[in-house]
Write a protein that holds these residues in place. Structure first.
Motif, PDB file in Angstrom:
ATOM      1  N   ARG A  35      -9.635   0.999   0.870  1.00 29.11           N
ATOM      2  CA  ARG A  35      -9.138   1.254  -0.485  1.00 29.11           C
ATOM      3  C   ARG A  35      -7.701   0.747  -0.546  1.00 29.11           C
ATOM      4  O   ARG A  35      -7.088   0.450   0.482  1.00 29.11           O
ATOM      5  N   ALA A  36      -7.164   0.639  -1.744  1.00 30.98           N
ATOM      6  CA  ALA A  36      -5.814   0.096  -1.888  1.00 30.98           C
ATOM      7  C   ALA A  36      -4.805   0.898  -1.071  1.00 30.98           C
ATOM      8  O   ALA A  36      -3.969   0.327  -0.357  1.00 30.98           O
ATOM      9  N   LEU A  37      -4.873   2.229  -1.157  1.00 28.90           N
ATOM     10  CA  LEU A  37      -3.907   3.057  -0.437  1.00 28.90           C
ATOM     11  C   LEU A  37      -4.066   2.946   1.076  1.00 28.90           C
ATOM     12  O   LEU A  37      -3.084   2.879   1.810  1.00 28.90           O
ATOM     13  N   SER A  38      -5.302   2.942   1.553  1.00 30.55           N
ATOM     14  CA  SER A  38      -5.505   2.860   2.995  1.00 30.55           C
ATOM     15  C   SER A  38      -5.114   1.491   3.538  1.00 30.55           C
ATOM     16  O   SER A  38      -4.537   1.384   4.630  1.00 30.55           O
ATOM     17  N   GLU A  39      -5.392   0.421   2.779  1.00 28.64           N
ATOM     18  CA  GLU A  39      -4.980  -0.912   3.227  1.00 28.64           C
ATOM     19  C   GLU A  39      -3.457  -1.038   3.205  1.00 28.64           C
ATOM     20  O   GLU A  39      -2.849  -1.659   4.085  1.00 28.64           O
ATOM     21  N   PHE A  40      -2.820  -0.442   2.192  1.00 32.09           N
ATOM     22  CA  PHE A  40      -1.363  -0.443   2.131  1.00 32.09           C
ATOM     23  C   PHE A  40      -0.771   0.272   3.349  1.00 32.09           C
ATOM     24  O   PHE A  40       0.174  -0.219   3.981  1.00 32.09           O
ATOM     25  N   ALA A  41      -1.326   1.446   3.687  1.00 32.84           N
ATOM     26  CA  ALA A  41      -0.818   2.188   4.845  1.00 32.84           C
ATOM     27  C   ALA A  41      -1.040   1.405   6.130  1.00 32.84           C
ATOM     28  O   ALA A  41      -0.195   1.419   7.041  1.00 32.84           O
ATOM     29  N   ARG A  42      -2.194   0.724   6.240  1.00 30.90           N
ATOM     30  CA  ARG A  42      -2.436  -0.107   7.425  1.00 30.90           C
ATOM     31  C   ARG A  42      -1.401  -1.229   7.509  1.00 30.90           C
ATOM     32  O   ARG A  42      -0.949  -1.600   8.604  1.00 30.90           O
ATOM     33  N   ALA A  43      -1.048  -1.793   6.356  1.00 29.03           N
ATOM     34  CA  ALA A  43      -0.027  -2.839   6.352  1.00 29.03           C
ATOM     35  C   ALA A  43       1.307  -2.287   6.827  1.00 29.03           C
ATOM     36  O   ALA A  43       2.001  -2.919   7.634  1.00 29.03           O
ATOM     37  N   ARG A  44       1.695  -1.105   6.348  1.00 26.53           N
ATOM     38  CA  ARG A  44       2.954  -0.493   6.783  1.00 26.53           C
ATOM     39  C   ARG A  44       2.958  -0.249   8.295  1.00 26.53           C
ATOM     40  O   ARG A  44       3.951  -0.496   8.978  1.00 26.53           O
ATOM     41  N   LEU A  45       1.836   0.267   8.789  1.00 30.23           N
ATOM     42  CA  LEU A  45       1.733   0.531  10.217  1.00 30.23           C
ATOM     43  C   LEU A  45       1.862  -0.768  11.016  1.00 30.23           C
ATOM     44  O   LEU A  45       2.554  -0.824  12.040  1.00 30.23           O
ATOM     45  N   ALA A  46       1.206  -1.829  10.542  1.00 32.99           N
ATOM     46  CA  ALA A  46       1.266  -3.109  11.251  1.00 32.99           C
ATOM     47  C   ALA A  46       2.686  -3.682  11.229  1.00 32.99           C
ATOM     48  O   ALA A  46       3.150  -4.266  12.216  1.00 32.99           O
ATOM     49  N   VAL A  47       3.391  -3.520  10.107  1.00 30.91           N
ATOM     50  CA  VAL A  47       4.781  -3.992  10.036  1.00 30.91           C
ATOM     51  C   VAL A  47       5.624  -3.286  11.081  1.00 30.91           C
ATOM     52  O   VAL A  47       6.382  -3.915  11.831  1.00 30.91           O
ATOM     53  N   ARG A  48       5.491  -1.965  11.150  1.00 27.56           N
ATOM     54  CA  ARG A  48       6.306  -1.198  12.084  1.00 27.56           C
ATOM     55  C   ARG A  48       5.955  -1.530  13.536  1.00 27.56           C
ATOM     56  O   ARG A  48       6.793  -1.409  14.427  1.00 27.56           O
ATOM     57  N   ARG A  49       4.726  -1.910  13.784  1.00 25.99           N
ATOM     58  CA  ARG A  49       4.316  -2.262  15.147  1.00 25.99           C
ATOM     59  C   ARG A  49       4.646  -3.707  15.494  1.00 25.99           C
ATOM     60  O   ARG A  49       4.490  -4.134  16.636  1.00 25.99           O
ATOM     61  N   GLY A  50       5.046  -4.472  14.488  1.00 26.39           N
ATOM     62  CA  GLY A  50       5.347  -5.874  14.738  1.00 26.39           C
ATOM     63  C   GLY A  50       4.139  -6.774  14.696  1.00 26.39           C
ATOM     64  O   GLY A  50       4.224  -7.943  15.082  1.00 26.39           O
ATOM     65  N   ALA A  51       3.008  -6.259  14.204  1.00 23.67           N
ATOM     66  CA  ALA A  51       1.792  -7.072  14.073  1.00 23.67           C
ATOM     67  C   ALA A  51       1.814  -7.720  12.685  1.00 23.67           C
ATOM     68  O   ALA A  51       1.115  -7.303  11.762  1.00 23.67           O
ATOM     69  N   PHE A  52       2.640  -8.740  12.555  1.00 22.76           N
ATOM     70  CA  PHE A  52       2.938  -9.268  11.232  1.00 22.76           C
ATOM     71  C   PHE A  52       1.743  -9.942  10.567  1.00 22.76           C
ATOM     72  O   PHE A  52       1.579  -9.865   9.347  1.00 22.76           O
ATOM     73  N   GLU A  53       0.900 -10.618  11.342  1.00 23.16           N
ATOM     74  CA  GLU A  53      -0.270 -11.268  10.744  1.00 23.16           C
ATOM     75  C   GLU A  53      -1.255 -10.221  10.213  1.00 23.16           C
ATOM     76  O   GLU A  53      -1.838 -10.384   9.144  1.00 23.16           O
ATOM     77  N   LEU A  54      -1.437  -9.149  10.982  1.00 25.15           N
ATOM     78  CA  LEU A  54      -2.301  -8.072  10.499  1.00 25.15           C
ATOM     79  C   LEU A  54      -1.724  -7.433   9.246  1.00 25.15           C
ATOM     80  O   LEU A  54      -2.456  -7.084   8.309  1.00 25.15           O
ATOM     81  N   ALA A  55      -0.416  -7.285   9.213  1.00 22.46           N
ATOM     82  CA  ALA A  55       0.227  -6.709   8.031  1.00 22.46           C
ATOM     83  C   ALA A  55      -0.001  -7.594   6.814  1.00 22.46           C
ATOM     84  O   ALA A  55      -0.329  -7.105   5.724  1.00 22.46           O
ATOM     85  N   ARG A  56       0.158  -8.896   6.994  1.00 21.27           N
ATOM     86  CA  ARG A  56      -0.041  -9.824   5.873  1.00 21.27           C
ATOM     87  C   ARG A  56      -1.478  -9.772   5.364  1.00 21.27           C
ATOM     88  O   ARG A  56      -1.734  -9.770   4.148  1.00 21.27           O
ATOM     89  N   ALA A  57      -2.428  -9.716   6.291  1.00 20.74           N
ATOM     90  CA  ALA A  57      -3.836  -9.655   5.898  1.00 20.74           C
ATOM     91  C   ALA A  57      -4.136  -8.370   5.132  1.00 20.74           C
ATOM     92  O   ALA A  57      -4.867  -8.387   4.123  1.00 20.74           O
ATOM     93  N   ALA A  58      -3.591  -7.244   5.591  1.00 19.75           N
ATOM     94  CA  ALA A  58      -3.819  -5.978   4.895  1.00 19.75           C
ATOM     95  C   ALA A  58      -3.175  -5.994   3.515  1.00 19.75           C
ATOM     96  O   ALA A  58      -3.772  -5.525   2.524  1.00 19.75           O
TER      97      ALA A  58
END
Length: 937
Positions: A646-669
């Motif tokens: 869902r939009a909120l869960s994908e947004f939270a996954r993006a935030r988590l990926a940013v903080r972990r430094g997984a930038f490609e995963l963040a961009r995809a989310a």
């Protein structure tokens, strides 16, 4: 089963993994495996081996099988295992409920009878049923195996997923198997995402294993024979068996064996007696273990002829017989047989099967499936309606929607009830997280008016609600305005309440927020007088949200009352909305613990009520985001791991990926956020995706893209504008500071008045104001200059962020303090501050901050030891402490826990002391309560 089992060859690794699962289950450590491979690769054989292994070790072995034609039949793969559980423990507290709800038996007493909280709610009964199934299966040390879950119904998959989350320190294992040749189907199966169930790929046999299999089948095992069969079967054990059997029966040389397995199956079946072929056709259509009597009824054969045909098929190893009946030995046989049955013959078999099941009092959904396949419009229509009614009681929303949609396609002309059925289908779609589908059904209901089963007001209210959630605000306003025009003095109180609610929804869109609040309260009052708890709760929630749209005035009391009434009503979607609204407002008002408590309890309840795809996913998104902000990334990841997209869960996954430094995963989310579902339409409004894009770009060093993302922020009205607007100004100032220019922002006085001065979270407002003041200390005239008071400003910002409980932001501010100290030449103080920042960044498992600290240490030549990234958070319970905590929750003493975990009582006492310290508890009971609120248990 008739016939000796085949030897298992070439599966040493798979058998070893199954053995580990059995060992773990015996040790009280739940273990979940998913065998994946193509049809015939040997998954069923491995399941049989696992069950035999478990039985030899003293575990109860339960087996269930899903079938392609049973994908709309709730709980079908679990019926046989549950029947065995009930037989094993007839007096278990959950046996009565399972007998009554799933096995069709009349229970004399339901020990889980409604306690009043969800009065008269079928949804609540379904939620208790899921828990009852778990308790019954886990009552004894058990290994449960479920084959072909790619065809399992959603209700069964939900239970398996629930068990995998629910089971902690109990001797329970699950081995499931699924075909991996349909990625789209697998993607829709929650337990196939490798988060809870460990994937065990089952691939083709190597040539030497094929040689061993041929020897076990009685083949010659010559080099030429093995090479030919290996080339034609690609190492698929079932294909090897079939090629060998066809060659033996035909007496032909290996090379003459047909290369097509389909042709091979047809050749094999074609050699059976004519009666057996007719029996096999019937079994293919029935597609489940059945009695010989049912086979005879479906095929029109006499019972003796059917029995003879079944026996011949079993002898030829085309079919197999078990305690639950006879079935085709492999799904491929059924696929080939159904594909080669002429349409009229297949339809007649389905017709006879439905007739026979009706005589036997069979499952309504099974009958409906056969009626649908038979293609008789009238019987199929009535059977679909009966199936929808039966499935609604089991809260099997996918099945309800499927059968209602089929009924709507077949609805007889001039027959009333079409509009009411369309509304029911729309409600199911809405609860499944498909507002666009719900809106389509509501429009269908409107086209079917007038209808004695539903009023025009009810249809328009549904149109408005679904249009709102589908993002069609003008359509929603139009529908709600039409409702208001239809209300008269004789309108029943329930409809008047709903009309007032609809009017308030329209007024929110029109920014008439005072009127919206008033009409929400009026709707609640009218509903309360009529005794309608659901509508009362919705009126209270609407009034509270109108306050939120107006600004920062506190609305949490109204929303908390709405949540209380929603829980009493038992209405799933109202409960979901209430949890979302209360959690969101609590967070924005700075009550962070209550926000998280409501979100986490809402997740569990919404998922039990079938709302995992909508409110459950949204709550997981919010909880994941908030846990991340609170510096608990591991918990955030765990919460988000099971969230539907869902939009909120994908947004939270993006935030988590940013903080972990997984930038490609963040961009995809982030790319998925605009199209993913959400309340009020797809995506997230209010600027948060753009803020996250700016943070991502800034971490990558792309400052122009960060500035561009911030320029695209469009703020939502009300309290969300205040919150997101404050964060937008902060990030704008941060980007400007990095670009070595003065940030374009209002003066501090204007800032206090416009946003920060009215922010409902005073601690957060103070933190943002403090960092803005620190950033303002950077003056640029081509080179960086630091005022002496800059260090004090950054330290004040660090403290303010700590007070606001935002460790990530505090760490950023600490790095700002380090830069200020270095610029002023205070290297000793800089080293201390940098060490503190490094430890926090490492504890947060935030790779970008660790990299920033490391780079700062390198450039300034300060020797700071960077701790290992991603180490466990020392403030959180360890795995062993969680095991002890689980036993504390069961009321065990230290010596009892020591015996369970093979520890000394003294060691257990040390673990208990650390648990109390980490959770901030004074007693064991308080520790358990805190752990449950934080979903550590």
């Amino acid at each position: 089963m008739i016939g000796a089992p085949l030897a298992i060859v070439g599966r040493d690794q798979e058998l070893a993994r199954l053995g580990l699962t059995v060992d773990a289950t015996l040790a009280g450590q739940p273990s979940f495996l998913l065998l994946l491979g193509e049809a015939g690769i040997g998954k069923t054989t491995l399941i049989t081996a696992a069950l035999a292994m478990a039985e030899r070790r003293g575990l109860r072995s339960l087996r269930g099988v899903a079938m392609e034609s049973g994908s709309s039949l709730p709980y079908l793969p679990l019926l046989a295992p549950l029947a065995e559980c009930v037989a094993d423990d007839p007096d278990h507290p959950s046996s009565g409920l399972v007998r009554a709800e799933l096995l069709g038996e009349v229970a004399s007493e339901d020990p889980d009878r409604d306690d009043g909280r969800y009065a008269a709610s079928a949804d609540a009964r379904a939620a208790r049923l899921v828990e009852a199934v778990y308790r019954l299966i886990s009552a004894r040390p058990t290994l449960l195996a479920v084959d072909d879950i790619q065809w399992a119904d959603p209700a069964t998959l939900a239970i398996l997923d629930y068990i995998s989350h629910r089971a902690i320190n109990v001797p329970l294992g699950i081995v499931a198997a699924a075909r991996d040749d349909d990625p789209d189907r697998l993607e829709r199966i929650a337990i196939a995402d490798a988060r809870r169930f460990v994937h065990v790929p089952v691939g083709p046999l190597r040539r030497d294993a094929v040689a061993l299999q041929l020897e076990s089948l009685g083949g010659t095992g010559s080099t030429d024979d093995v090479d030919a069969i290996y080339a034609r079967t690609a190492g698929n054990p079932f294909f090897v068996e079939q090629v060998h059997a066809a060659a033996v029966e035909s007496g032909s040389v290996w090379g003459s064996t047909p290369g097509s397995l389909e042709m091979l199956v047809l050749r094999r079946i074609g050699r059976l007696p004519p009666g057996s072929r007719a029996v096999l056709d019937g079994m293919a259509v029935l597609d489940r273990p059945v009695s010989t009597r049912l086979v005879a009824a479906a095929t029109g054969l006499g019972i003796e002829v059917a029995r003879s045909g079944v026996e011949a098929a079993v002898r030829a190893r085309v079919a197999e017989s078990g305690d639950d009946g006879v079935r085709l030995r492999h799904p491929v046989f059924g696929e080939v047989l159904r594909a080669h049955l002429p349409g009229p013959e297949r339809a007649e078999l389905h017709r006879r099967a439905a007739d026979a099941l009706e005589v036997e009092g069979g499952d309504a959904a099974t009958i409906a499936e056969h009626r649908w396949q038979a293609g008789d419009p009238g019987p199929a229509w009535s059977a679909a309606l009966a199936a929808a009614d039966a499935l609604a009681g089991r809260f099997a929303l996918d099945g309800v929607r499927l059968h209602l949609e089929r009924a709507l396609r077949l609805w007889p002309a001039d027959t009333p009830g079409r509009a009411a059925a369309a509304l029911r289908a729309g409600k199911a779609a809405w609860n499944l997280g498909d507002p666009a589908g719900a809106l389509e059904h509501a429009r269908m209901a409107e086209a079917a008016l007038p209808d004695p089963g539903v009023t025009e007001i009810e249809v328009l209210l549904a149109l408005g609600a679904y249009a709102w959630d589908a993002g069609d605000r003008s359509g929603a306003d139009s529908a709600f305005d039409r409702v208001h025009a239809l209300i008269g003095p004789d309108t029943p109180a329930v409809l008047r309440s709903r009309a007032l609610w609809g009017r308030g929804r329209a007024e929110i869109s029109q920014r008439r927020l005072v009127d919206a609040r008033r009409h929400g309260l009026e709707a609640a009052a009218v509903a309360r007088e009529a005794g309608e708890l659901t509508h009362e709760a919705e009126g209270l929630l609407l009034s509270g949200m109108a306050v939120a749209w107006a600004g920062a005035e506190s609305n949490v009391d109204i929303l908390e009352r709405g949540l209380e009434v929603a829980l009493a009503s038992g209405s799933p979607d109202t409960i979901g909305h209430a949890h979302q609204f209360v959690a969101d407002m609590r967070w924005l008002h700075g009550d962070l613990d209550r926000a998280l408590e409501v979100a986490l309890s809402g997740i569990e309840l919404c998922e039990r009520l079938g709302l995992a795809r909508s409110h459950g996913a949204d709550l997981r998104g919010n909880a994941g985001f908030w846990l991340l902000e609170l510096g608990r990334p591991a918990e955030a990841a765990a919460v988000l791991a099971d969230a539907d997209p869902r939009a909120l869960s994908e947004f939270a996954r993006a935030r988590l990926a940013v903080r972990r430094g997984a930038f490609e995963l963040a961009r995809a989310a982030l790319d998925r956020v605009p199209t993913a579902g959400g309340i009020g339409g797809p995506g997230i409004r209010g600027g948060w995706p753009e803020l996250t894009e700016a943070e991502l770009a800034m971490m990558r060093g792309d400052l122009p893209s960060a500035a561009e993302s911030l320029e695209r922020v469009v703020l939502s009205p009300g309290i969300w504008r205040i919150d997101a607007g404050a964060w937008t100004m902060l990030w704008t100032a941060r980007v400007a500071a990095e670009q070595r220019r003065a940030p374009a922002r209002p003066t501090s006085a204007d800032l206090d008045q416009s946003l920060l001065g009215s922010h409902p979270d005073a601690a957060l407002a103070r933190a943002i104001r403090s960092e803005l003041a620190a950033l303002a200390g950077l003056e640029n005239d081509g080179r960086e200059q630091i005022a002496p008071e800059s260090v004090a400003l950054w330290r004040e910002a660090v403290g303010a962020w700590h007070d606001a409980r935002r460790p990530y932001e505090a760490c950023r501010a600490r790095l700002g303090e380090v830069r200020a100290l270095l610029t002023l030449g205070h290297r000793a103080d800089a080293r201390i501050a940098l060490r503190a920042a490094t430890e926090v960044a490492d504890g947060l498992a935030c790779r970008p901050l660790v990299d920033a600290a490391t780079d700062l240490a390198r450039r300034s030549r300060i020797g700071v030891t960077v701790m290992r990234r991603g180490r466990p958070d020392p403030s959180e319970p360890t795995r062993r402490e969680l095991e002890v905590l689980a036993h504390l929750a069961e009321g065990l003493t230290n010596p009892q826990i020591a015996a369970q975990l093979f520890l000394s009582p003294k060691t257990v006492g040390i673990h208990v002391s650390r648990i109390l310290e980490k959770l901030g508890a004074h007693t064991r009971g308080e520790a358990v309560a805190i752990a449950r609120r934080r979903r550590l248990l």
